[in-house]
Scaffold this motif. Structure first.
Motif, PDB file in Angstrom:
ATOM      1  N   ALA A  15       0.835  -1.206   0.000  1.00  0.00           N
ATOM      2  CA  ALA A  15       0.000   0.000   0.000  1.00  0.00           C
ATOM      3  C   ALA A  15       0.865   1.249   0.000  1.00  0.00           C
ATOM      4  CB  ALA A  15      -0.933  -0.014   1.210  1.00  0.00           C
ATOM      5  N   HIS A  45      -5.625  -5.094  -6.099  1.00  0.00           N
ATOM      6  CA  HIS A  45      -4.250  -5.184  -6.582  1.00  0.00           C
ATOM      7  C   HIS A  45      -3.764  -6.631  -6.570  1.00  0.00           C
ATOM      8  CE1 HIS A  45       0.180  -4.526  -6.432  1.00  0.00           C
ATOM      9  NE2 HIS A  45      -0.117  -3.500  -7.211  1.00  0.00           N
ATOM     10  N   ILE A  83      -5.941   3.944  -1.089  1.00  0.00           N
ATOM     11  CA  ILE A  83      -5.272   2.644  -1.138  1.00  0.00           C
ATOM     12  C   ILE A  83      -5.319   2.055   0.264  1.00  0.00           C
ATOM     13  CG2 ILE A  83      -3.115   1.450  -1.655  1.00  0.00           C
ATOM     14  CD1 ILE A  83      -2.475   3.875  -3.497  1.00  0.00           C
TER      15      ILE A  83
END
Length: 468
Positions: A255, A317, A297
């Motif tokens: 992240a 992701h 994020i």
């Protein structure tokens, strides 16, 4: 159907209307009348369907417009982010009343939370650990609780809070009104309900034919290469109609790295993960909600606290660990009846994990299509303008491979060599060359540089003298 027709008093209806909340969602339509009648409820609905007001409005109305000081309602949630979100929703609904709502959670100083309790807060929204901590110090009394709510009960089970919840139940009167809300109903949650609830009614606010995934979310799954993901994400973030976006990563380090990478590419991103303190996490979440940052994020620790209605895209992701996690991540978009897009990247090593999720959710994507940043279907699937690159115009160019690989000390050494002995090689103001007097040599009256060396003699032991 309106909130007033469900039996909600006018001051609460007016408070909700200030934020454009005028029509209840299905879970609210079914739970509010039963909650007002003080019927124990097990409410099951997908995330993002409005469960907070489904239990929150009956709680506030039961306390009256001017309740006496002291904790009368306890709402237990699994995460800090969700605690803040639920408290904010209740503060809005109670804005025309004297009811005080306190958010009690870890990661922040005790003093402010204790002051709220001492000031007579009637509604407490909290996480299990901090609630038990304050109760053990006799700073929080639950003996007068009239109504207790468990929100996201399945997540509390995942986080290992079951024993803590049982301790909280034991500190409340057995005659309390109890409501339990969850997106899924695993066995231990059902057993908990049977033990602590009085003939609860199970409400399922879903269409049996709809399937497990929300119909208003478009699910796109790609088999992607790890080194190409950042470029693909940069292009997705320039899709037509792209609004606020949440990107989930597996680790805190991933992240933090992705925030930096997207910043270099010109995007306005914030992060929420476990390496940040609570103040930093709240600041990032507030910036995202206010629109100052349009990309968040996050690791899964924040998944249940992101209650923002205008999130248009969710990007995984990496593939989630299980189908429940996938549902909760994807549920950050398509909220409040709006549409959304969930994009998932599957690494080659995670194909088996995706296979289990695909089978559990019956998504019909057993083999994700191999996708790169240059793949034509990427543009057509997600409405990305042709020719888009993964870097916003005007963002500074990335460092060359040689610059990135060179250690900082080596770059400093190179600069030192270029300037002789590390001193400035610029000429003096009078035009004469600079005279250096360091050990590394230098010029003397414009003469050819000569090497100087200082020697240190040791007592003769048969060995050569050392030099420095």
């Amino acid at each position: 159907m309106t909130f007033a027709e469900l039996g909600i008093e006018q001051d609460i209806v007016d408070a909700l209307a200030t934020k454009g909340i005028t029509e209840p969602f299905p879970i609210q339509t079914q739970t509010i009348p039963l909650g007002l009648a003080k019927q124990d409820i097990i409410g099951q609905a997908k995330t993002g369907t409005g469960k907070t007001l489904g239990f929150g409005l009956p709680v506030l109305q039961a306390l009256g417009t001017d309740p006496a000081p002291g904790v009368k309602a306890l709402i237990v949630v699994p995460t800090r982010e969700l605690c803040v979100q639920v408290a904010e929703d209740l503060v809005l609904a109670a804005s025309n009343r004297s009811t005080k709502i306190a958010a009690i959670y870890g990661g922040k100083a005790y003093e402010g939370q204790v002051e709220e309790l001492k000031a007579g807060a009637q509604v407490v929204v909290g996480t299990p650990g901090r609630l038990l901590d304050l109760a053990s110090q006799r700073l929080l009394s639950l003996k007068d609780v009239q109504v207790m709510v468990l929100d996201e009960a399945d997540k509390m089970l995942d986080l290992g809070f079951l024993a803590d919840i049982e301790k909280l139940f034991a500190q409340t009167p057995p005659t309390r009104h109890t409501m339990l809300f969850s997106a899924t109903m695993p066995g231990p949650i059902v057993a908990l309900a049977r033990r602590f609830m009085n003939r609860p009614i199970h409400i399922r606010a879903t269409d049996p034919d709809e399937g497990l995934t929300q119909a208003n979310i478009k699910h796109v799954v790609y088999r992607a290469h790890a080194l190409d993901k950042d470029e693909v994400i940069g292009r997705i973030l320039q899709a037509e109609g792209r609004g606020k976006t949440v990107i989930f990563t597996r680790t805190k380090r991933a992240a933090a790295k992705l925030v930096e990478e997207l910043g270099d590419r010109g995007f306005n991103a914030a992060a929420v993960h476990g390496d940040l303190n609570q103040e930093q996490r709240e600041r990032a979440m507030a910036a995202f909600k206010a629109g100052k940052k349009d990309i968040l994020i996050a690791t899964d620790v924040a998944a249940r606290g992101i209650d923002v209605n205008d999130v248009t895209h969710v990007i995984n992701h990496t593939v989630p660990d299980d189908h429940d996690t996938y549902l909760h991540r994807a549920g950050r978009t398509g909220r409040a009846g709006k549409t959304g897009i969930a994009v998932t990247f599957v690494d080659w090593d995670d194909l088996h994990k995706w296979s289990l999720i695909n089978r559990a959710l019956d998504m019909g994507v057993p083999e994700p299509v191999e996708t790169y940043s240059s793949s034509p279907h990427l543009y057509t699937d997600l409405d990305i303008p042709e020719g888009t690159k993964g870097r916003l115009p005007g963002a500074h160019a990335p460092a060359t491979r040689e610059q990135q690989s060179r250690p900082p000390r080596e770059r400093q050494r190179t600069r030192t060599r270029a300037s002789g002995s590390g001193e400035s090689s610029a000429p003096r103001q009078d035009g004469a060359p600079r005279q250096d007097s360091g050990e590394g040599g230098g010029t003397h009256d414009g003469a050819t540089p000569r090497r100087r060396r200082r020697r240190t003699r040791r007592p003769s032991t048969g060995s050569a003298p050392a030099s420095s």
